[in-house]
Design a protein around this motif. Sequence first.
Motif, PDB file in Angstrom:
ATOM      1  N   GLY A   1       0.797  -1.225   0.000  1.00 29.29           N
ATOM      2  CA  GLY A   1       0.000   0.000   0.000  1.00 29.29           C
ATOM      3  C   GLY A   1       0.830   1.276   0.000  1.00 29.29           C
ATOM      4  O   GLY A   1       0.285   2.369   0.095  1.00 29.29           O
ATOM      5  N   VAL A   2       2.159   1.146  -0.138  1.00 33.96           N
ATOM      6  CA  VAL A   2       3.015   2.322  -0.061  1.00 33.96           C
ATOM      7  C   VAL A   2       2.794   3.274  -1.239  1.00 33.96           C
ATOM      8  O   VAL A   2       2.946   4.494  -1.089  1.00 33.96           O
ATOM      9  N   PHE A   3       2.407   2.750  -2.387  1.00 31.10           N
ATOM     10  CA  PHE A   3       2.163   3.634  -3.524  1.00 31.10           C
ATOM     11  C   PHE A   3       0.936   4.519  -3.279  1.00 31.10           C
ATOM     12  O   PHE A   3       0.916   5.690  -3.656  1.00 31.10           O
ATOM     13  N   GLU A   4      -0.089   3.957  -2.637  1.00 33.85           N
ATOM     14  CA  GLU A   4      -1.255   4.761  -2.284  1.00 33.85           C
ATOM     15  C   GLU A   4      -0.879   5.826  -1.258  1.00 33.85           C
ATOM     16  O   GLU A   4      -1.338   6.968  -1.326  1.00 33.85           O
ATOM     17  N   PHE A   5      -0.044   5.434  -0.298  1.00 37.00           N
ATOM     18  CA  PHE A   5       0.432   6.395   0.704  1.00 37.00           C
ATOM     19  C   PHE A   5       1.138   7.577   0.034  1.00 37.00           C
ATOM     20  O   PHE A   5       0.857   8.746   0.341  1.00 37.00           O
ATOM     21  N   MET A   6       2.042   7.286  -0.891  1.00 35.42           N
ATOM     22  CA  MET A   6       2.796   8.345  -1.543  1.00 35.42           C
ATOM     23  C   MET A   6       1.910   9.176  -2.462  1.00 35.42           C
ATOM     24  O   MET A   6       2.131  10.384  -2.627  1.00 35.42           O
ATOM     25  N   ALA A   7       0.891   8.551  -3.047  1.00 33.85           N
ATOM     26  CA  ALA A   7      -0.039   9.298  -3.896  1.00 33.85           C
ATOM     27  C   ALA A   7      -0.816  10.325  -3.076  1.00 33.85           C
ATOM     28  O   ALA A   7      -0.972  11.488  -3.482  1.00 33.85           O
ATOM     29  N   ILE A   8      -1.309   9.907  -1.929  1.00 31.69           N
ATOM     30  CA  ILE A   8      -2.051  10.835  -1.058  1.00 31.69           C
ATOM     31  C   ILE A   8      -1.123  11.940  -0.572  1.00 31.69           C
ATOM     32  O   ILE A   8      -1.496  13.130  -0.543  1.00 31.69           O
TER      33      ILE A   8
ATOM     34  N   ALA B   1      -3.190   4.123   4.411  1.00 32.84           N
ATOM     35  CA  ALA B   1      -3.091   3.374   3.154  1.00 32.84           C
ATOM     36  C   ALA B   1      -2.098   2.221   3.251  1.00 32.84           C
ATOM     37  O   ALA B   1      -2.135   1.296   2.432  1.00 32.84           O
ATOM     38  N   ILE B   2      -1.194   2.265   4.239  1.00 37.39           N
ATOM     39  CA  ILE B   2      -0.215   1.188   4.419  1.00 37.39           C
ATOM     40  C   ILE B   2      -0.937  -0.023   5.014  1.00 37.39           C
ATOM     41  O   ILE B   2      -1.349  -0.012   6.174  1.00 37.39           O
ATOM     42  N   THR B   3      -1.081  -1.053   4.216  1.00 35.90           N
ATOM     43  CA  THR B   3      -1.857  -2.219   4.645  1.00 35.90           C
ATOM     44  C   THR B   3      -1.048  -3.218   5.468  1.00 35.90           C
ATOM     45  O   THR B   3      -1.608  -3.988   6.242  1.00 35.90           O
ATOM     46  N   ASP B   4       0.288  -3.216   5.286  1.00 32.22           N
ATOM     47  CA  ASP B   4       1.136  -4.176   5.993  1.00 32.22           C
ATOM     48  C   ASP B   4       2.471  -3.509   6.338  1.00 32.22           C
ATOM     49  O   ASP B   4       3.445  -3.617   5.591  1.00 32.22           O
ATOM     50  N   PRO B   5       2.534  -2.800   7.475  1.00 28.79           N
ATOM     51  CA  PRO B   5       3.759  -2.060   7.840  1.00 28.79           C
ATOM     52  C   PRO B   5       4.989  -2.960   7.963  1.00 28.79           C
ATOM     53  O   PRO B   5       6.083  -2.567   7.563  1.00 28.79           O
ATOM     54  N   ARG B   6       4.828  -4.160   8.518  1.00 29.00           N
ATOM     55  CA  ARG B   6       5.982  -5.046   8.677  1.00 29.00           C
ATOM     56  C   ARG B   6       6.534  -5.488   7.331  1.00 29.00           C
ATOM     57  O   ARG B   6       7.749  -5.540   7.123  1.00 29.00           O
TER      58      ARG B   6
ATOM     59  N   ALA C   1      15.065  -9.394  -6.550  1.00 28.38           N
ATOM     60  CA  ALA C   1      13.718  -9.929  -6.728  1.00 28.38           C
ATOM     61  C   ALA C   1      13.537 -11.225  -5.938  1.00 28.38           C
ATOM     62  O   ALA C   1      12.520 -11.427  -5.263  1.00 28.38           O
ATOM     63  N   GLY C   2      14.541 -12.093  -6.018  1.00 29.46           N
ATOM     64  CA  GLY C   2      14.465 -13.352  -5.274  1.00 29.46           C
ATOM     65  C   GLY C   2      14.403 -13.128  -3.779  1.00 29.46           C
ATOM     66  O   GLY C   2      13.605 -13.766  -3.067  1.00 29.46           O
ATOM     67  N   LEU C   3      15.233 -12.197  -3.280  1.00 26.56           N
ATOM     68  CA  LEU C   3      15.237 -11.903  -1.847  1.00 26.56           C
ATOM     69  C   LEU C   3      13.927 -11.254  -1.419  1.00 26.56           C
ATOM     70  O   LEU C   3      13.394 -11.565  -0.339  1.00 26.56           O
ATOM     71  N   MET C   4      13.388 -10.381  -2.272  1.00 23.54           N
ATOM     72  CA  MET C   4      12.130  -9.716  -1.963  1.00 23.54           C
ATOM     73  C   MET C   4      10.999 -10.737  -1.839  1.00 23.54           C
ATOM     74  O   MET C   4      10.177 -10.676  -0.922  1.00 23.54           O
ATOM     75  N   VAL C   5      10.946 -11.693  -2.757  1.00 26.72           N
ATOM     76  CA  VAL C   5       9.929 -12.745  -2.706  1.00 26.72           C
ATOM     77  C   VAL C   5      10.115 -13.601  -1.456  1.00 26.72           C
ATOM     78  O   VAL C   5       9.144 -13.967  -0.775  1.00 26.72           O
ATOM     79  N   LEU C   6      11.358 -13.897  -1.132  1.00 34.77           N
ATOM     80  CA  LEU C   6      11.656 -14.754   0.013  1.00 34.77           C
ATOM     81  C   LEU C   6      11.226 -14.113   1.327  1.00 34.77           C
ATOM     82  O   LEU C   6      10.568 -14.762   2.162  1.00 34.77           O
ATOM     83  N   VAL C   7      11.583 -12.846   1.543  1.00 35.75           N
ATOM     84  CA  VAL C   7      11.287 -12.201   2.823  1.00 35.75           C
ATOM     85  C   VAL C   7       9.827 -11.777   2.941  1.00 35.75           C
ATOM     86  O   VAL C   7       9.326 -11.570   4.046  1.00 35.75           O
ATOM     87  N   SER C   8       9.136 -11.659   1.804  1.00 36.87           N
ATOM     88  CA  SER C   8       7.748 -11.202   1.858  1.00 36.87           C
ATOM     89  C   SER C   8       6.757 -12.343   2.013  1.00 36.87           C
ATOM     90  O   SER C   8       5.693 -12.174   2.618  1.00 36.87           O
ATOM     91  N   GLY C   9       7.094 -13.512   1.449  1.00 38.40           N
ATOM     92  CA  GLY C   9       6.154 -14.621   1.484  1.00 38.40           C
ATOM     93  C   GLY C   9       4.920 -14.374   0.652  1.00 38.40           C
ATOM     94  O   GLY C   9       3.887 -15.030   0.830  1.00 38.40           O
TER      95      GLY C   9
END
Length: 432
Positions: free
Chosen positions: A79-86, A222-227, A261-269
């Motif tokens: 949801g960070v893109f919505e946050f930055m848009a607002i 707008a941030i749906t998942d802060p962690r 990209a691989g690390l992002m997928v791994l840590v995000s689940g």
Amino acid sequence: MSAWPALAAIVIFTVAFVFIATEKINRVAVVLGAAGLMAALGLVPGSDVFYAHHAGIDWDVIFLLLGMMIIVGVIKQTGVFEFMAIWAAQRSQGRPYRLMVLLVAITGIASPVLDNVTTVMLVAPITISVCRRLGMPAAPFLIAEVLAANIGGAATLIGDPPNIIIGSRAGLSFNDFLWHMAPVTVLMFLAFLVLARVMFRRAFVHRPEQFEAVRDMDARAAITDPRLLIRCLVVLGLVILAFTLHTVIHIDVAVVALLGAGLMVLVSGTDKSAYLGEVEWPTLVFFTGLFVMVAGLTETGVISWIGERASDAVGDNYFAAATGLVFGSAVLGAFFDNIPYAATMAPIVEGLVAGAPDPGTGQALWWSFALGADLSGNGTAVAASANIVVLGIAARAKEPISFWQFTRYGIVTTIMTTVIAWVYVWLRYFAA
């Protein structure tokens, strides 16, 4: 250069370009058809088109884009893109030109550090969101951002893909680019902000009632998942750091993007459908076909012939050579895509530099070539990776930008910035 293969390659490329420009047929179908025809006629270097770095598909670009698209797809889930848009809407108070300056400034500042393709992939979703909230058409803002990204990316070694090619060929460092390219980039960027005020004036319609709905919103909600956002920002920070230090750590930017990209997928689940669904597959296929088309021009000697005729024309007049590199590259790169163009022309420029009377004149030719190749990216809608990526994002978001809608602004911007670049080259390297 053999006449019939070269003529066939020119005809196929020209017809394909006309179809892309007129948008009568889907551009992906056009480039695949043209690439297939060139391969069938033997105009491309056989199987080498899949493996040769400078004579075929540039997989570095393809995998850089794929990696960054996956990263953006994961980050989008927070949801960070919505946050930055607002936030952007509130900071600009809903005033269109103020909003454009804000978004363009973010793009222009980030492009030299992130590279222009990565920057537009991050900024474009924010732009579409804020424009929808304020009831404004997104196309003018997206076009302005990609034009600014191509200008800003010229400032550093990693800001624009042609710079990486030129830096590698000429042995130029990150600091060399910063010292020689950054000053003129700042001038061109400031001039572009003034030009944008004129070019996009019809889009600057203030709608106070739309801003009222945004003014009192809590952007943080707008941030749906802060962690998840924190984890994503840490990975993104590591990717940016690796981009900046890639000449030190000797890891290609495409590999950095894929590792990120691989690390992002791994840590995000995150579920694969969430981030793979955000990948612009038609854009990646379009690039692949375009690289094959340009390989046909390269293999049949068309591009090298143009370069050799240009070299013969300037002779020992090195200011004329620099002028030809600035303006010639700005024109040719706009039609051939500036990445394969830079890769093809770099050896020709190296030959010109070898005959220069002193190292300073030789470097002036490299900087002239870099400026022309970078600025050519604004010449047409298919002249740079960032352009094609933004057009793909806009189409997916149901905010389509046509070839000519982009190109008519791009041509004006290219003319203005190229003239500024030429004056800069003359004053800095030849007038003294």
